[in-house]
Design a protein around this motif. Structure first.
Motif, mmCIF file in Angstrom:
data_model
loop_
_atom_site.group_PDB
_atom_site.id
_atom_site.type_symbol
_atom_site.label_atom_id
_atom_site.label_comp_id
_atom_site.label_asym_id
_atom_site.label_seq_id
_atom_site.Cartn_x
_atom_site.Cartn_y
_atom_site.Cartn_z
ATOM 1 N N ASN A 200 -34.069 69.601 36.274
ATOM 2 C CA ASN A 200 -34.835 68.383 36.046
ATOM 3 C C ASN A 200 -36.125 68.724 35.309
ATOM 4 N N PHE A 201 -36.667 67.755 34.597
ATOM 5 C CA PHE A 201 -37.884 67.994 33.825
ATOM 6 C C PHE A 201 -39.036 68.397 34.745
ATOM 7 N N ASN A 202 -39.723 69.487 34.359
ATOM 8 C CA ASN A 202 -40.892 69.947 35.100
ATOM 9 C C ASN A 202 -41.941 70.316 34.049
ATOM 10 N N LEU A 203 -43.075 69.613 34.074
ATOM 11 C CA LEU A 203 -44.035 69.755 32.974
ATOM 12 C C LEU A 203 -44.558 71.183 32.836
ATOM 13 N N SER A 204 -44.979 71.797 33.941
ATOM 14 C CA SER A 204 -45.586 73.128 33.769
ATOM 15 C C SER A 204 -44.540 74.145 33.291
ATOM 16 N N HIS A 205 -43.315 74.025 33.784
ATOM 17 C CA HIS A 205 -42.264 74.931 33.311
ATOM 18 C C HIS A 205 -41.996 74.693 31.818
ATOM 19 N N ALA A 206 -41.976 73.423 31.433
ATOM 20 C CA ALA A 206 -41.743 73.086 30.024
ATOM 21 C C ALA A 206 -42.846 73.687 29.152
ATOM 22 N N LEU A 207 -44.099 73.499 29.570
ATOM 23 C CA LEU A 207 -45.234 73.945 28.744
ATOM 24 C C LEU A 207 -45.235 75.451 28.535
ATOM 25 N N GLU A 208 -44.833 76.186 29.579
ATOM 26 C CA GLU A 208 -44.867 77.647 29.406
ATOM 27 C C GLU A 208 -43.629 78.173 28.665
ATOM 28 N N SER A 209 -42.603 77.326 28.523
ATOM 29 C CA SER A 209 -41.335 77.838 27.977
ATOM 30 C C SER A 209 -41.135 77.596 26.483
ATOM 31 N N ALA A 210 -41.726 76.533 25.945
ATOM 32 C CA ALA A 210 -41.383 76.180 24.550
ATOM 33 C C ALA A 210 -42.578 75.607 23.794
ATOM 34 N N ASP A 211 -42.465 75.642 22.476
ATOM 35 C CA ASP A 211 -43.545 75.130 21.615
ATOM 36 C C ASP A 211 -43.144 73.858 20.885
ATOM 37 N N LEU A 212 -41.839 73.660 20.730
ATOM 38 C CA LEU A 212 -41.331 72.418 20.123
ATOM 39 C C LEU A 212 -40.289 71.833 21.071
ATOM 40 N N PHE A 213 -40.372 70.511 21.265
ATOM 41 C CA PHE A 213 -39.416 69.843 22.166
ATOM 42 C C PHE A 213 -38.645 68.762 21.417
ATOM 43 N N PHE A 214 -37.338 68.769 21.606
ATOM 44 C CA PHE A 214 -36.488 67.671 21.146
ATOM 45 C C PHE A 214 -36.296 66.742 22.341
ATOM 46 N N LEU A 215 -36.615 65.476 22.175
ATOM 47 C CA LEU A 215 -36.373 64.509 23.245
ATOM 48 C C LEU A 215 -35.089 63.763 22.927
ATOM 49 N N ALA A 216 -34.009 64.114 23.630
ATOM 50 C CA ALA A 216 -32.707 63.464 23.416
ATOM 51 C C ALA A 216 -32.489 62.477 24.558
ATOM 52 N N LEU A 217 -33.437 61.574 24.690
ATOM 53 C CA LEU A 217 -33.499 60.655 25.832
ATOM 54 C C LEU A 217 -33.311 59.220 25.371
ATOM 55 N N PRO A 218 -32.982 58.338 26.299
ATOM 56 C CA PRO A 218 -32.902 56.917 25.919
ATOM 57 C C PRO A 218 -34.291 56.368 25.595
ATOM 58 N N HIS A 219 -34.319 55.264 24.832
ATOM 59 C CA HIS A 219 -35.619 54.643 24.574
ATOM 60 C C HIS A 219 -36.208 54.164 25.895
ATOM 61 N N THR A 220 -37.500 54.059 25.918
ATOM 62 C CA THR A 220 -38.370 53.783 27.086
ATOM 63 C C THR A 220 -38.567 55.023 27.974
ATOM 64 N N THR A 221 -37.633 55.978 27.952
ATOM 65 C CA THR A 221 -37.828 57.220 28.717
ATOM 66 C C THR A 221 -38.645 58.218 27.899
ATOM 67 N N SER A 222 -38.383 58.271 26.600
ATOM 68 C CA SER A 222 -39.119 59.213 25.743
ATOM 69 C C SER A 222 -40.613 58.983 25.812
ATOM 70 N N MET A 223 -41.026 57.723 25.848
ATOM 71 C CA MET A 223 -42.481 57.487 25.812
ATOM 72 C C MET A 223 -43.162 57.810 27.141
ATOM 73 N N ASP A 224 -42.394 58.150 28.172
ATOM 74 C CA ASP A 224 -42.994 58.708 29.389
ATOM 75 C C ASP A 224 -43.255 60.204 29.212
ATOM 76 N N VAL A 225 -42.406 60.865 28.445
ATOM 77 C CA VAL A 225 -42.455 62.330 28.342
ATOM 78 C C VAL A 225 -43.319 62.801 27.156
ATOM 79 N N ALA A 226 -43.150 62.142 26.003
ATOM 80 C CA ALA A 226 -43.824 62.606 24.776
ATOM 81 C C ALA A 226 -45.332 62.773 24.943
ATOM 82 N N PRO A 227 -46.057 61.797 25.540
ATOM 83 C CA PRO A 227 -47.511 61.967 25.623
ATOM 84 C C PRO A 227 -47.929 63.176 26.459
ATOM 85 N N LEU A 228 -47.130 63.519 27.481
ATOM 86 C CA LEU A 228 -47.461 64.680 28.318
ATOM 87 C C LEU A 228 -47.427 65.959 27.484
ATOM 88 N N LEU A 229 -46.454 66.039 26.597
ATOM 89 C CA LEU A 229 -46.288 67.246 25.768
ATOM 90 C C LEU A 229 -47.310 67.265 24.630
#
Ligand SMILES: NC(=O)c1ccc[n+]([C@@H]2O[C@H](COP(=O)([O-])OP(=O)(O)OC[C@H]3O[C@@H](n4cnc5c(N)ncnc54)[C@H](OP(=O)(O)O)[C@@H]3O)[C@@H](O)[C@H]2O)c1
Length: 380
Positions: free
Chosen positions: A69-98
């Motif tokens: 499952n998505f975990n922000l701190s794990h995501a931040l330490e693991s990658a520099d570019l993220f592809f969001l392959a999510l449905p609309h309305t879900t992406s805009m919850d995740v994109a601003p965090l990154l």
């Protein structure tokens, strides 16, 4: 930039959020072929962390990575570019965090495509929660916005129908906007266009041995097509767009009717006789140096099998017998040029990699065979 990165053996660490969907799976396939990318973070909604090869056996011995499952701190330490392959309305919850932590994002959903948030809210029946990033996101259609994509940190990847319609019409609306009276887009898509987890998508019973129109003149890609064509034309462009569902997995074919306000013979100056050949030459000139656009010769038109499993967009053009009509027939693979292929092309531009790196068709038969074996799970 390319040379510097190659010389430094630069490897970009990427993450895929929503790796279990159709576009997520396709991204995995593509990025595994990429010489300058390391897939380092994957998410899916799972009860426990699972190896990606448990979800997709074709990745066994190719990618040893756990999906969780998505975990922000794990995501931040693991990658520099993220592809969001999510449905609309879900992406805009995740994109601003990154984005807030300086990560680059390529969003495959519709959340950042429509620049007018009111239009988004009207068509997607949801409040836009990230208007700050909406302003900054670059519309990621490589052949149209290449210079902006090269400088971008945040990409709104196009919709599949939209990408094909815009590429099919861009030369005409940019060069001859004044003469366009109406545009009708008759589109047919394979069922993967609706996503693996689509709630409003059709059941297999409805798809099998069937062919039907849906969302007639009311599909959510309509304002996206109009937004981009209007920008190119520097005037308001409206389209009538009718999608249909094909009983096949992948590919989109569009037949587009452009009605002119003057006979095609008097397009432009009134002196030039616009024939199919002249239109074709105009398109060839517009797309010269674009590795994934193939303009057909006179009398030739694309079929889905020409583009399936490739990142190509094929376009055929004919001046109608009715002198005020132009007919454009075009095709892409919705999961490649219509989604994940375009996303990888955008990444290549953002990072100064070779534009076609990691994108099919691959250069040698050997490579192609390798992919086929991986995809079908055979090891010969
Ligand atoms: N399919 C196409 O041809 C195409 C073309 C262009 C653009 N797009 C766009 O690309 C995006 C992905 O499309 P897709 O076809 O890959 O869809 P999909 O097959 O339905 O996959 C979407 C994935 O998102 C995950 N997901 C769903 N709701 C979630 C939530 N609330 N929180 C976290 N994860 C969630 C699901 O993960 P789990 O499996 O873990 O539940 C699912 O696997 C969509 O926005 C779509 O509109 C698709």
């Amino acid at each position: 930039m390319l040379l510097t990165r190659k010389a430094e053996n630069f490897m970009l660490r990427v993450g895929i959020i929503g790796a279990r969907g159709y576009t997520g799976e396709e991204l995995l396939n593509l990025l595994l072929q990429h010489s300058q990318v390391k897939i380092n973070y994957l998410t899916a909604r799972v009860d426990r962390p699972v190896k990606i090869s448990e979800l997709f056996p074709q990745f066994k011995n190719r990618l040893d990575l756990v999906c969780d499952n998505f975990n922000l701190s794990h995501a931040l330490e693991s990658a520099d570019l993220f592809f969001l392959a999510l449905p609309h309305t879900t992406s805009m919850d995740v994109a601003p965090l990154l984005r807030k932590r300086g990560k680059k994002v390529i969003d495959l959903s519709a959340d950042y495509r429509l620049k007018d948030f009111k239009l988004y809210e009207a068509w997607y029946k949801a409040k836009h929660k990230d208007r700050k990033n909406l302003k900054k996101a670059v519309y990621g259609l490589a052949e149209i916005h290449k210079a902006d994509i090269r400088e971008a940190d945040f990409i709104a990847n196009p919709g599949c129908y939209s990408a094909l319609a815009i590429l099919s019409l861009a030369p005409l609306v940019k060069v001859r906007p004044a003469q366009i009276k109406s545009i009708i887009i008759d589109a047919k898509s394979g069922y993967s266009g609706a996503g693996r987890k689509s709630t409003d998508g059709p059941s297999w019973g409805e798809i099998k041995d069937n062919f039907k129109a849906y969302k007639v003149d009311s599909h959510q890609h309509t304002p996206e097509i109009e937004q981009e064509l209007s920008k190119l034309a520097k005037k308001k462009i409206k389209v009538t767009f009718v999608p249909h569902l094909l009983p096949i997995e992948r590919g989109i074919l569009e037949t587009i009717y452009v009605r002119l306000s003057v006979p095609s013979a008097s397009l432009g100056t009134g002196k030039c006789q616009v024939s199919s050949v002249k239109l074709i030459n105009m398109y060839k000139d517009f797309y010269k140096n674009q590795p994934f656009i193939r303009i057909k010769n006179e009398g030739e038109f694309p079929s889905l099998s020409d583009v399936q499993h490739s990142n190509f967009c094929d376009i055929g053009i004919k001046a109608g017998k009715d002198k005020k009509l132009i007919i454009i027939i075009s095709a892409i693979d919705n999961l490649l040029k219509g989604a994940s292929g375009e996303a990888v092309q955008n990444m290549n531009l953002m990072y100064g990699f070779r534009e076609s790196e990691g994108l099919p068709p691959f250069e040698t038969t050997g490579q192609r065979e390798k992919i086929k074996r991986f995809r079908t799970g055979f090891t010969i």
